[in-house]
Structures are given as C-alpha cells and as structure tokens.
Scaffold this motif. Structure first.
Motif: not given
Length: 264
Positions: A183-188, A210-211, A234-237
């Motif tokens: 993925p190009t975006d950073e995750f939290r 991800v929590t 997980a939130v988001g595909p």
C-alpha cells in the motif's frame, strides 16, 4: 541514529529467561516435539545457536558470512533446517554451551560495533540495533515454541515493543514476498502493551488501522498463532489484507499455524 543498547539489553534478558526454562531439562524433554513440524525442543535451541553464529559472522567477519550466504543460495529450502538438524544431534549440555557461548560473543560484538555501522544479512544490511531486534524477535518466537512443548505459559513483557515495531516496519516486505504491491498510504497501528501502555505507530488520522493487544500482534507477525484466534481489529481493506499475510521474519512466506480446533 538509534541507540542500540536498550534492545541489546532486552535481547540478553530474553535469552536469559529462555535459558532458565531449558537449563534443567531431562534428555527426554529435549526430544519433545514442538509446534514447528519436525522440530524438537533441541532443534529450536540449535536454530537459535546457528542464527546467533551467523549474526556474529555478519558483524565480525563479512567474508565468512558471505560463504554462509552462498551456501544458503545453493540450498534455499533446506539450509535453515540443516543448521538446526546439525545442532540437534549434539548432547544437550554441549548444545546449551554452544548457544550460550555464541550469544555472549554476539552480545559483545554488538555492544562494541562502531556507531552507524551496517552489517550484511540474508536480506538488506542491518545496523546493530536492527540485528539485535531481529535476534530478540526470533528468541522470543522460538521460546514460545519451546514453552508450548513443555506446557508452560511465559508471561509477556514490554520487551515485545521491539517485536511490535519490527512487525510494523515489515509491512511492505510482507506484501512483497507474497507478490503483492505494498500500500502507498501509511497505516495507524495502536497496540496495548503488557504493562497497559499504548504503543502507537503511523498517523493518528490514517483510515487504514489495526488495533488490539501487542501480544496478539506479535504472535501474528511471528506466525505463532492464527489470526482467527487473536483479538486484532482491522479497519480498511488494506489493513485487513495485511493481517492475513503479516510476517516479521526474513525469507519466503511462512505457512503459519492453523486455527485452534482445526483438524490436522
């Protein structure tokens, strides 16, 4: 430049805790099967000793380490098992002595490494801090296999912060070894430490999240438990896909562990 001493100290503590677990075992216990197919408890310690020796050569003798790399390239699917098998044939006392001597030598080499130095590895070159982090991750993960074989529960500690951070940093690597575009975006990523502290990585407002418990995240990225048995959300595909392929260790994708209760 990160100070390597905290993770080197934690690597020593993790190794000493595992040493206490194995030091008084009987010969029969060394032959117990562990969750890794075909590996006994002796194979697990032999693997740690073998990898510590590899890391020591990487830090102190680049030419000798390159010889190991060439052997690995000649037998990419077998060289790890071969190293474990060789050590597992040793008498337990000799195997323990070899592991202790090797990890002590690596500890000294990492502590005296020149600031900013980078060392060759089977993947990208590593700093002293990264090398110690990788060794702590493996020591903890293989220690779990040993504890499982013995029916022992090892309480998690905040030394897991190093494993968690490595798991986050290897997100793109996990995609690459599965033939996927990262993925190009950073995750939290927000994880609850064993102490109750919050460990957070990535932008606070990132839509991919991800929590969950830090222990569960570390079990996931070392593939010591199946995602279905862990309390991770997980939130988001993209975040959801990552939790299916995450791995913090070098090499090809692992097979992971089946869900609890799955038929063999």
């Amino acid at each position: 430049m990160a100070d390597p001493m905290p993770v080197i100290d934690d690597l020593r503590a993790e190794s000493e805790e595992l040493d206490r677990l194995t030091a008084g075992l009987s010969p029969g216990q060394w032959a117990l099967p562990t969750p890794a197919p075909g590996w006994t408890l002796a194979h697990q310690i032999a693997h740690l000793a073998w990898t510590d020796h590899s890391a020591l050569l990487a830090v102190t003798d680049a030419d000798a380490f390159q010889t190991l790399v060439e052997k690995a390239l000649a037998a990419p699917d077998a060289f790890v098992d071969q190293g474990a098998e060789e050590g597992a044939r040793l008498p337990p006392a000799e195997l323990l002595a070899r592991w202790r001597a090797g990890r002590d030598a690596l500890d000294r080499a990492l502590r005296t490494a020149p600031p900013g130095a980078r060392f060759p590895w089977y993947g990208p070159p590593m700093s002293a801090a990264s090398m110690a982090t990788a060794r702590l991750m493996e020591t903890w993960a293989h220690g779990l296999d040993i504890a499982d074989a013995l029916g022992v529960v090892r309480p998690p500690t905040d030394r897991l912060r190093h494993v968690a951070r490595l798991g986050v940093r290897t997100r793109d690597f996990a995609h690459t070894v599965h033939g996927l575009t990262p993925p190009t975006d950073e995750f939290r990523v927000e994880l609850t430490a064993p102490s109750g502290a919050l460990w957070a990585y990535g932008p606070e407002g990132a839509p991919q999240r991800v929590t969950g418990p830090a222990l569960d995240f570390c079990l996931l990225v070392t593939q010591r438990a199946h995602r279905a048995d862990l309390a991770l959300t997980a939130v988001g595909p993209d975040a959801d896909r990552w939790l299916d392929i995450a791995q913090a260790f070098a090499g090809p994708p692992g097979t992971g562990r089946p869900p609890k209760g799955a038929s063999a």
